[in-house]
Design a protein around this motif. Structure first.
Motif, PDB file in Angstrom:
ATOM      1  N   PRO A 154      17.019   4.242 -14.975  1.00  0.00           N
ATOM      2  CA  PRO A 154      18.391   4.688 -15.245  1.00  0.00           C
ATOM      3  C   PRO A 154      18.799   4.582 -16.718  1.00  0.00           C
ATOM      4  N   ASP A 155      18.191   3.611 -17.444  1.00  0.00           N
ATOM      5  CA  ASP A 155      18.543   3.452 -18.862  1.00  0.00           C
ATOM      6  C   ASP A 155      17.762   4.394 -19.782  1.00  0.00           C
ATOM      7  N   GLY A 156      16.923   5.261 -19.157  1.00  0.00           N
ATOM      8  CA  GLY A 156      16.184   6.237 -19.967  1.00  0.00           C
ATOM      9  C   GLY A 156      14.802   5.773 -20.399  1.00  0.00           C
ATOM     10  N   SER A 157      14.465   4.505 -20.118  1.00  0.00           N
ATOM     11  CA  SER A 157      13.130   4.001 -20.479  1.00  0.00           C
ATOM     12  C   SER A 157      12.101   4.498 -19.466  1.00  0.00           C
ATOM     13  N   PRO A 158      10.811   4.572 -19.860  1.00  0.00           N
ATOM     14  CA  PRO A 158       9.780   5.036 -18.915  1.00  0.00           C
ATOM     15  C   PRO A 158       9.690   4.099 -17.708  1.00  0.00           C
ATOM     16  N   LYS A 159       9.554   4.673 -16.532  1.00  0.00           N
ATOM     17  CA  LYS A 159       9.448   3.874 -15.299  1.00  0.00           C
ATOM     18  C   LYS A 159       7.980   3.611 -14.989  1.00  0.00           C
ATOM     19  N   ARG A 160       7.646   2.341 -14.800  1.00  0.00           N
ATOM     20  CA  ARG A 160       6.284   1.958 -14.410  1.00  0.00           C
ATOM     21  C   ARG A 160       6.210   2.079 -12.892  1.00  0.00           C
ATOM     22  N   GLN A 161       5.466   3.060 -12.415  1.00  0.00           N
ATOM     23  CA  GLN A 161       5.400   3.317 -10.974  1.00  0.00           C
ATOM     24  C   GLN A 161       4.075   2.816 -10.413  1.00  0.00           C
ATOM     25  N   HIS A 162       4.158   2.164  -9.261  1.00  0.00           N
ATOM     26  CA  HIS A 162       2.959   1.664  -8.572  1.00  0.00           C
ATOM     27  C   HIS A 162       2.593   2.614  -7.430  1.00  0.00           C
ATOM     28  N   PHE A 163       1.307   2.891  -7.328  1.00  0.00           N
ATOM     29  CA  PHE A 163       0.786   3.803  -6.306  1.00  0.00           C
ATOM     30  C   PHE A 163      -0.376   3.116  -5.583  1.00  0.00           C
ATOM     31  N   LEU A 164      -0.533   3.435  -4.300  1.00  0.00           N
ATOM     32  CA  LEU A 164      -1.679   2.940  -3.532  1.00  0.00           C
ATOM     33  C   LEU A 164      -2.292   4.136  -2.811  1.00  0.00           C
ATOM     34  N   ALA A 165      -3.581   4.348  -3.009  1.00  0.00           N
ATOM     35  CA  ALA A 165      -4.255   5.500  -2.386  1.00  0.00           C
ATOM     36  C   ALA A 165      -4.958   5.077  -1.100  1.00  0.00           C
TER      37      ALA A 165
END
Length: 199
Positions: A154-165
């Motif tokens: 929300p603050d415009g910073s890059p979001k670190r997203q976690h994924f599991l395959a």
């Protein structure tokens, strides 16, 4: 400020009117996705099958029953998570989606993730994984946590997203050994969620 539920409802209505690719002409209905708008976990499959096309809901056939069973194994229900597909319309004869079809649906999927903001995105099969990680092989990364900057906070910073395959639940219907692998990989979801929740 509209709630996530309201935003998803509006998005689903827009998806229902979509005819960006040829798939819409050959299917009964658009299958946007369903579940908890506040979900911490979002599952992304490949595309609707025959049963999903009939009912307008994702993962309601035999593969869906196995998915429900796996969710129960980690004490979750469908109502706790959000389930969507990489393409929202059924490909003819359940063939693999074509690259241009997946591309046409990509903005819808991005918008769903943006609204829900899940802590953990779980891929069900290689097609959904390759939309995000085109160079990975599911045979090499299944059950492993993948992390990348994806979208913005929300603050415009890059979001670190976690994924599991994970492998697609349908693969277990044709291959008994795959069932065991999937059940084992599914047990990693709570730990992956815990890791994803740490800033």
């Amino acid at each position: 400020m509209p709630s996530k539920q309201e935003l998803l409802k509006k998005l689903n209505e827009e998806m229902a009117a979509c005819s960006k690719c040829a798939l819409r002409a050959g299917c009964s209905r658009v299958v946007p996705g369903e579940g908890n708008a506040e979900a911490e976990i979002m599952f992304i499959g490949e595309g609707p099958g025959k049963k999903e096309d009939e009912l307008g809901r994702p993962f309601v056939g035999a593969a869906g029953k196995f998915l429900d069973e796996m969710l129960a194994s980690i004490k979750l229900k469908r109502e706790d998570v959000y389930i969507a597909n990489a393409v929202k319309c059924r490909p003819p004869e359940n063939r693999d989606p074509l690259p241009e079809e997946a591309e046409a649906c990509w903005p819808w999927l991005l918008e769903q993730i943006k609204i829900i903001r899940p802590k953990l995105v779980v891929f069900l099969g290689r097609h959904s994984m390759n939309r995000f990680f085109p160079n990975e092989k599911i045979s090499e990364v299944h059950g492993k946590l993948l992390i990348k900057n994806f979208g913005l906070n929300p603050d415009g910073s890059p979001k670190r997203q976690h994924f599991l395959a994970l492998y697609h639940p349908a693969s277990a219907l044709y291959n008994g050994g795959m069932r065991e692998t999937l059940l084992n990989d599914f047990q990693k979801i709570p730990k992956a969620l815990e890791v994803a929740g740490k800033k």
